[in-house]
Design an enzyme around this catalytic site. Structure first.
Site, PDB file in Angstrom:
ATOM      1  N   LYS A 282      67.788  34.551  24.159  1.00 31.53           N
ATOM      2  CA  LYS A 282      68.485  35.420  23.145  1.00 31.53           C
ATOM      3  C   LYS A 282      69.872  34.826  22.442  1.00 31.53           C
ATOM      4  O   LYS A 282      70.188  34.860  21.419  1.00 31.53           O
ATOM      5  CB  LYS A 282      69.058  36.862  23.534  1.00 31.53           C
ATOM      6  CG  LYS A 282      67.761  37.871  24.017  1.00 31.53           C
ATOM      7  CD  LYS A 282      68.111  39.254  24.328  1.00 31.53           C
ATOM      8  CE  LYS A 282      67.019  40.091  24.636  1.00 31.53           C
ATOM      9  NZ  LYS A 282      67.757  41.344  25.195  1.00 31.53           N
TER      10      LYS A 282
ATOM     11  N   ASP B  71      68.439  45.985  20.046  1.00 33.34           N
ATOM     12  CA  ASP B  71      68.583  46.800  21.391  1.00 33.34           C
ATOM     13  C   ASP B  71      69.642  48.102  21.306  1.00 33.34           C
ATOM     14  O   ASP B  71      69.346  49.011  21.835  1.00 33.34           O
ATOM     15  CB  ASP B  71      69.290  45.772  22.452  1.00 33.34           C
ATOM     16  CG  ASP B  71      68.252  44.735  23.069  1.00 33.34           C
ATOM     17  OD1 ASP B  71      67.144  45.110  23.074  1.00 33.34           O
ATOM     18  OD2 ASP B  71      68.653  43.614  23.598  1.00 33.34           O
TER      19      ASP B  71
END
Length: 288
Positions: A71, A107
Protein backbone atom coordinates in the site's frame (compact mmCIF):
# COMPACT_ATOMS: atom_id res chain seq x y z
CA UNK A 1 -20.41 -13.38 -17.50
CA UNK A 2 -19.29 -12.93 -21.12
CA UNK A 3 -15.56 -12.58 -21.73
CA UNK A 4 -14.65 -11.35 -25.21
CA UNK A 5 -12.23 -9.08 -27.01
CA UNK A 6 -13.69 -6.01 -25.30
CA UNK A 7 -13.46 -7.29 -21.73
CA UNK A 8 -11.39 -5.03 -19.44
CA UNK A 9 -9.43 -6.30 -16.49
CA UNK A 10 -9.19 -5.30 -12.84
CA UNK A 11 -7.21 -7.08 -10.13
CA UNK A 12 -6.17 -7.14 -6.51
CA UNK A 13 -2.41 -7.21 -5.98
CA UNK A 14 -0.69 -8.38 -2.78
CA UNK A 15 1.04 -11.33 -1.18
CA UNK A 16 -0.58 -13.51 0.04
CA UNK A 17 -3.91 -12.74 -1.64
CA UNK A 18 -5.48 -15.93 -3.02
CA UNK A 19 -7.84 -16.07 -0.01
CA UNK A 20 -9.35 -12.69 -0.92
CA UNK A 21 -13.13 -12.22 -1.22
CA UNK A 22 -12.60 -9.22 -3.52
CA UNK A 23 -12.85 -11.22 -6.79
CA UNK A 24 -16.26 -12.52 -5.70
CA UNK A 25 -17.52 -9.00 -4.89
CA UNK A 26 -16.28 -7.33 -8.08
CA UNK A 27 -17.25 -10.12 -10.46
CA UNK A 28 -20.75 -10.10 -8.97
CA UNK A 29 -20.80 -6.34 -9.61
CA UNK A 30 -19.60 -6.71 -13.22
CA UNK A 31 -22.21 -9.37 -13.89
CA UNK A 32 -25.11 -7.54 -12.25
CA UNK A 33 -24.34 -4.14 -13.82
CA UNK A 34 -23.56 -5.50 -17.27
CA UNK A 35 -20.13 -3.85 -17.31
CA UNK A 36 -17.81 -5.90 -19.52
CA UNK A 37 -15.06 -6.61 -17.01
CA UNK A 38 -13.42 -9.34 -15.00
CA UNK A 39 -11.53 -9.16 -11.70
CA UNK A 40 -8.68 -11.48 -10.64
CA UNK A 41 -6.20 -11.87 -7.77
CA UNK A 42 -2.46 -11.51 -8.46
CA UNK A 43 -0.07 -12.80 -5.81
CA UNK A 44 3.26 -11.17 -6.76
CA UNK A 45 6.66 -10.57 -5.14
CA UNK A 46 7.75 -6.97 -4.63
CA UNK A 47 10.29 -7.36 -7.44
CA UNK A 48 7.36 -7.50 -9.89
CA UNK A 49 5.44 -4.54 -8.49
CA UNK A 50 6.79 -1.95 -10.96
CA UNK A 51 5.98 -4.01 -14.05
CA UNK A 52 2.57 -4.86 -12.62
CA UNK A 53 1.80 -1.16 -12.27
CA UNK A 54 3.05 -0.55 -15.83
CA UNK A 55 0.65 -3.22 -17.09
CA UNK A 56 -2.36 -1.19 -15.92
CA UNK A 57 -1.72 1.25 -18.77
CA UNK A 58 -0.29 -1.32 -21.16
CA UNK A 59 -3.43 -3.47 -21.04
CA UNK A 60 -5.91 -0.61 -20.55
CA UNK A 61 -7.10 -2.02 -17.24
CA UNK A 62 -9.78 -0.36 -15.13
CA UNK A 63 -7.23 -0.32 -12.32
CA UNK A 64 -6.16 -2.45 -9.40
CA UNK A 65 -6.66 -2.82 -5.70
CA UNK A 66 -3.57 -2.97 -3.51
CA UNK A 67 -3.36 -4.89 -0.26
CA UNK A 68 -0.52 -5.52 2.17
CA UNK A 69 2.40 -5.23 1.94
CA UNK A 70 2.30 -2.86 -1.07
CA UNK A 71 0.00 0.00 0.00
CA UNK A 72 2.93 2.37 0.53
CA UNK A 73 5.33 0.81 -1.98
CA UNK A 74 3.08 1.86 -4.90
CA UNK A 75 3.13 5.57 -4.01
CA UNK A 76 6.12 6.49 -6.23
CA UNK A 77 4.39 4.98 -9.29
CA UNK A 78 1.27 7.18 -9.05
CA UNK A 79 0.69 10.21 -11.28
CA UNK A 80 -1.73 11.72 -8.78
CA UNK A 81 -3.04 11.07 -5.27
CA UNK A 82 -6.52 11.73 -3.90
CA UNK A 83 -6.93 13.58 -0.60
CA UNK A 84 -7.56 10.35 1.31
CA UNK A 85 -4.46 8.61 -0.09
CA UNK A 86 -2.30 11.67 0.58
CA UNK A 87 -3.50 12.04 4.18
CA UNK A 88 -3.20 8.34 4.97
CA UNK A 89 0.09 7.93 3.12
CA UNK A 90 -1.08 4.70 1.53
CA UNK A 91 -2.94 3.54 -1.59
CA UNK A 92 -5.40 0.65 -1.76
CA UNK A 93 -6.95 1.51 -5.15
CA UNK A 94 -5.28 2.57 -8.40
CA UNK A 95 -7.65 4.27 -10.86
CA UNK A 96 -6.65 4.32 -14.55
CA UNK A 97 -8.17 7.48 -16.00
CA UNK A 98 -7.19 9.53 -19.08
CA UNK A 99 -3.82 7.81 -19.28
CA UNK A 100 -2.96 8.59 -15.65
CA UNK A 101 -2.73 6.42 -12.57
CA UNK A 102 -4.54 7.97 -9.61
CA UNK A 103 -3.74 6.59 -6.18
CA UNK A 104 -6.80 6.45 -3.95
CA UNK A 105 -7.61 4.97 -0.54
CA UNK A 106 -11.13 3.63 -0.10
CA UNK A 107 -10.73 1.93 3.31
CA UNK A 108 -11.98 4.85 5.42
CA UNK A 109 -14.58 5.82 2.83
CA UNK A 110 -15.87 2.25 2.82
CA UNK A 111 -16.05 2.16 6.60
CA UNK A 112 -18.16 5.30 6.83
CA UNK A 113 -20.32 4.32 3.85
CA UNK A 114 -21.11 1.06 5.65
CA UNK A 115 -22.04 2.98 8.81
CA UNK A 116 -24.24 5.34 6.82
CA UNK A 117 -25.98 2.57 4.88
CA UNK A 118 -26.34 0.02 7.67
CA UNK A 119 -26.86 2.21 10.77
CA UNK A 120 -27.67 5.71 9.39
CA UNK A 121 -24.64 7.06 11.31
CA UNK A 122 -22.89 10.16 9.97
CA UNK A 123 -19.54 11.21 11.42
CA UNK A 124 -19.84 14.98 11.00
CA UNK A 125 -19.47 16.72 14.39
CA UNK A 126 -19.34 13.38 16.19
CA UNK A 127 -16.83 12.13 18.78
CA UNK A 128 -14.99 8.88 18.01
CA UNK A 129 -12.86 6.59 20.12
CA UNK A 130 -10.75 4.20 18.07
CA UNK A 131 -8.62 1.34 19.33
CA UNK A 132 -5.55 0.92 17.14
CA UNK A 133 -4.10 3.05 14.37
CA UNK A 134 -2.50 0.60 11.94
CA UNK A 135 -3.31 0.56 8.23
CA UNK A 136 -7.10 0.27 8.43
CA UNK A 137 -7.29 2.28 11.64
CA UNK A 138 -5.29 5.15 10.17
CA UNK A 139 -7.51 5.17 7.08
CA UNK A 140 -10.59 5.45 9.30
CA UNK A 141 -9.01 8.21 11.39
CA UNK A 142 -7.98 10.24 8.33
CA UNK A 143 -11.39 9.83 6.68
CA UNK A 144 -13.18 10.82 9.88
CA UNK A 145 -11.10 14.00 9.94
CA UNK A 146 -11.82 14.67 6.24
CA UNK A 147 -15.54 14.11 6.90
CA UNK A 148 -15.64 16.69 9.69
CA UNK A 149 -15.57 14.70 12.92
CA UNK A 150 -15.58 16.82 16.06
CA UNK A 151 -13.08 14.83 18.14
CA UNK A 152 -11.06 11.65 17.57
CA UNK A 153 -9.59 9.75 20.53
CA UNK A 154 -6.97 7.14 19.59
CA UNK A 155 -5.89 4.44 22.03
CA UNK A 156 -2.66 2.60 21.24
CA UNK A 157 -0.15 0.42 23.03
CA UNK A 158 2.47 2.50 24.83
CA UNK A 159 5.25 0.94 22.75
CA UNK A 160 4.00 2.60 19.53
CA UNK A 161 2.55 5.80 20.96
CA UNK A 162 5.06 8.36 19.68
CA UNK A 163 4.73 7.46 16.00
CA UNK A 164 0.95 7.67 16.27
CA UNK A 165 1.18 11.04 18.01
CA UNK A 166 3.29 12.38 15.14
CA UNK A 167 0.73 11.23 12.56
CA UNK A 168 -2.14 12.62 14.65
CA UNK A 169 -0.41 16.02 14.83
CA UNK A 170 0.03 15.98 11.05
CA UNK A 171 -3.66 15.17 10.49
CA UNK A 172 -4.74 17.87 12.95
CA UNK A 173 -2.65 20.47 11.14
CA UNK A 174 -4.13 19.50 7.77
CA UNK A 175 -7.79 19.14 8.79
CA UNK A 176 -8.27 21.20 11.98
CA UNK A 177 -9.96 18.25 13.71
CA UNK A 178 -8.89 17.60 17.30
CA UNK A 179 -7.10 14.24 17.49
CA UNK A 180 -5.62 12.96 20.73
CA UNK A 181 -3.59 9.82 21.38
CA UNK A 182 -3.65 7.86 24.65
CA UNK A 183 -2.10 4.61 25.93
CA UNK A 184 -4.64 1.80 25.79
CA UNK A 185 -3.32 0.50 29.12
CA UNK A 186 -4.97 3.46 30.90
CA UNK A 187 -8.36 1.81 31.32
CA UNK A 188 -9.92 4.56 33.45
CA UNK A 189 -9.13 7.11 30.74
CA UNK A 190 -10.45 4.74 28.09
CA UNK A 191 -13.72 4.43 30.03
CA UNK A 192 -13.97 8.23 30.32
CA UNK A 193 -13.53 8.75 26.57
CA UNK A 194 -15.97 5.95 25.66
CA UNK A 195 -18.66 7.63 27.76
CA UNK A 196 -18.12 10.82 25.76
CA UNK A 197 -18.21 9.09 22.36
CA UNK A 198 -20.80 8.55 19.66
CA UNK A 199 -18.79 5.74 18.06
CA UNK A 200 -16.34 3.14 19.42
CA UNK A 201 -14.20 1.32 16.84
CA UNK A 202 -11.92 -1.67 17.23
CA UNK A 203 -9.35 -1.32 14.44
CA UNK A 204 -7.02 -4.01 15.81
CA UNK A 205 -7.05 -7.78 15.25
CA UNK A 206 -7.91 -8.41 18.91
CA UNK A 207 -11.02 -10.58 18.94
CA UNK A 208 -10.21 -12.45 15.75
CA UNK A 209 -9.62 -15.53 17.90
CA UNK A 210 -13.26 -15.39 18.98
CA UNK A 211 -12.46 -15.11 22.69
CA UNK A 212 -10.28 -12.06 23.50
CA UNK A 213 -11.89 -8.76 24.52
CA UNK A 214 -10.25 -5.47 23.57
CA UNK A 215 -11.94 -3.49 26.40
CA UNK A 216 -12.40 -4.39 30.09
CA UNK A 217 -15.32 -6.70 30.90
CA UNK A 218 -16.76 -4.10 33.30
CA UNK A 219 -16.67 -1.28 30.75
CA UNK A 220 -19.81 0.90 30.68
CA UNK A 221 -21.18 1.77 27.26
CA UNK A 222 -23.51 4.75 26.77
CA UNK A 223 -26.85 3.64 25.35
CA UNK A 224 -26.53 5.92 22.30
CA UNK A 225 -23.09 4.71 21.19
CA UNK A 226 -22.46 2.52 18.12
CA UNK A 227 -19.75 -0.13 18.51
CA UNK A 228 -17.91 -1.13 15.33
CA UNK A 229 -15.30 -3.81 14.70
CA UNK A 230 -13.33 -4.02 11.45
CA UNK A 231 -13.11 -7.81 11.89
CA UNK A 232 -15.76 -9.84 10.02
CA UNK A 233 -14.53 -13.37 10.73
CA UNK A 234 -15.82 -14.24 13.28
CA UNK A 235 -18.98 -12.44 12.26
CA UNK A 236 -19.57 -11.37 15.87
CA UNK A 237 -16.41 -10.69 17.87
CA UNK A 238 -16.34 -10.75 21.71
CA UNK A 239 -16.51 -6.92 21.65
CA UNK A 240 -19.64 -6.92 19.50
CA UNK A 241 -21.26 -9.69 21.55
CA UNK A 242 -20.56 -7.69 24.72
CA UNK A 243 -22.00 -4.51 23.21
CA UNK A 244 -25.09 -6.30 21.93
CA UNK A 245 -25.67 -7.78 25.39
CA UNK A 246 -25.82 -4.21 26.69
CA UNK A 247 -28.44 -3.23 24.11
CA UNK A 248 -26.00 -1.18 22.04
CA UNK A 249 -26.06 -1.07 18.22
CA UNK A 250 -23.14 -2.89 16.57
CA UNK A 251 -21.58 -3.33 13.14
CA UNK A 252 -18.79 -5.64 11.98
CA UNK A 253 -16.19 -5.27 9.23
CA UNK A 254 -18.10 -6.96 6.42
CA UNK A 255 -19.77 -3.69 5.44
CA UNK A 256 -16.40 -1.96 5.30
CA UNK A 257 -15.11 -4.70 2.98
CA UNK A 258 -18.11 -4.33 0.67
CA UNK A 259 -18.31 -0.54 0.55
CA UNK A 260 -14.58 0.06 0.08
CA UNK A 261 -14.91 -2.28 -2.92
CA UNK A 262 -17.97 -0.33 -4.10
CA UNK A 263 -16.02 2.93 -3.98
CA UNK A 264 -13.27 1.40 -6.15
CA UNK A 265 -15.73 -0.18 -8.60
CA UNK A 266 -17.62 3.09 -9.03
CA UNK A 267 -14.39 5.05 -9.57
CA UNK A 268 -13.30 2.57 -12.26
CA UNK A 269 -16.58 2.13 -14.13
CA UNK A 270 -18.86 5.06 -13.32
CA UNK A 271 -21.53 2.51 -12.39
CA UNK A 272 -23.10 2.04 -8.95
CA UNK A 273 -22.27 -1.28 -7.34
CA UNK A 274 -25.47 -3.23 -6.42
CA UNK A 275 -24.42 -3.50 -2.77
CA UNK A 276 -27.78 -4.75 -1.45
CA UNK A 277 -27.73 -8.00 -3.42
CA UNK A 278 -23.98 -8.54 -3.00
CA UNK A 279 -24.33 -7.99 0.77
CA UNK A 280 -26.77 -10.89 1.01
CA UNK A 281 -24.41 -13.17 -0.92
CA UNK A 282 -21.47 -12.12 1.27
CA UNK A 283 -23.36 -12.92 4.44
CA UNK A 284 -23.98 -16.44 3.15
CA UNK A 285 -20.27 -16.90 2.39
CA UNK A 286 -19.11 -15.62 5.80
CA UNK A 287 -21.74 -17.58 7.73
CA UNK A 288 -21.29 -20.61 5.49
Amino acid sequence: MLIDGYTRLAAVVATPIRHSISPFIHNQAFQQTGVNGVYVAWDIPESELAVTIDNIKRYNMFGINISMPYKQAVLPYMDELTDSARLIGAVNTVIHRDGKLIGHNTDGIGFFRSLSNLTAFHVEQKTLTILGAGGAGLAIIAQAALNGAKQINIFKRSSSLNQTKEKAAELMALTGVEITVFPIEETELLQEKILQSDLLINATNVGMDGSTMIIPQDCILPSSIIVADIIYQPFETPLLAFARSKGVRTINGLGMLLFQAAEAFEAWTGETMPTDTIWKALEEIVHG
